[in-house]
Enzyme design. Structure first.
Site, PDB file in Angstrom:
ATOM      1  N   LEU A   1      -3.790  -3.144  12.760  1.00 51.35           N
ATOM      2  CA  LEU A   1      -3.557  -4.349  11.948  1.00 51.35           C
ATOM      3  C   LEU A   1      -3.304  -4.019  10.475  1.00 51.35           C
ATOM      4  CD1 LEU A   1      -3.771  -7.495  11.707  1.00 51.35           C
ATOM      5  CD2 LEU A   1      -6.208  -7.143  11.257  1.00 51.35           C
ATOM      6  N   HIS A   2      -2.319  -4.684   9.891  1.00 46.95           N
ATOM      7  CA  HIS A   2      -2.055  -4.514   8.461  1.00 46.95           C
ATOM      8  C   HIS A   2      -1.352  -5.755   7.931  1.00 46.95           C
ATOM      9  CE1 HIS A   2       1.268  -2.809  10.814  1.00 46.95           C
ATOM     10  NE2 HIS A   2       2.084  -3.217   9.858  1.00 46.95           N
TER      11      HIS A   2
END
Ligand SMILES: [Zn+2]
Length: 183
Positions: free
Chosen positions: A120-121
């Site tokens: 996730l980013h």
């Protein structure tokens, strides 16, 4: 039709040839030199990495330290820390990079992803009027590296001048700014 979100790609232009073995977003924060890794700031549960995109050298990403694919997998502390670090990134960017606007967003799931990284980013992308003029679109690694080095310095200074700083670090010697939001 205006495009609001581009499926941003994650680009890597490494200054050394040290290959990344495994998930880059897990590996990079464990390395010694934050400048070499392009990590500009760290909080307790997340960190900020510059994306080495050829024509948007200010493109930053807020990334949880733990490997998760989706925001629903984060506990409340990590989520709040993520939101605070995203806000701090906007403030640092507006202070020292001075964009006309900013796109932020996440690509979730295989069909939305712009790259092969499933960690996730949240993208934080500065935009300028006619931004293709901001920097020539070029494939030359040397030009890209120099532009990203300059941006690293600007964004680092922006974070260091902000709130919640525990340790301002040192951009030259490759120490990210340490923040603590006390969440
Ligand atoms: Zn990871």
């Amino acid at each position: 039709m205006d495009r609001i979100y581009a499926p941003w790609r994650i680009e890597w232009v490494e200054r050394n040839s040290d290959p990344i073995d495994g998930c880059p977003f897990c590996v990079l924060p464990k390395r010694e030199d934050d400048r070499e890794s392009r990590i500009v700031a760290r909080s307790e549960r997340n960190y900020v990495l510059l994306n080495n995109a050829p024509y948007n050298p200010g493109h930053a990403m807020v990334i949880p330290r733990e490997h998760h694919e989706d925001p629903t997998d984060l506990d409340d502390g990590a989520l709040l820390d993520h939101a605070r670090l995203k806000a701090a990134t906007l403030t640092a960017m507006r202070r020292d990079v001075d964009p006309d606007g900013v796109n932020t967003g996440q690509n979730l799931g295989a069909s939305a992803a712009g790259g092969s990284v499933d960690h996730l980013h949240t993208h934080v992308v500065p935009r300028w009027e006619g931004d293709t003029n901001f920097m020539p679109v070029t494939g030359e690694t040397k030009v890209i590296v120099e532009a990203i080095d300059r941006t690293y310095g600007h964004l680092h200074a922006g974070f260091a001048a902000g709130d919640d700083v525990v340790d301002p670090g040192d951009a030259e010697s490759g120490e990210a700014v340490e923040l603590d939001f006390d969440v």
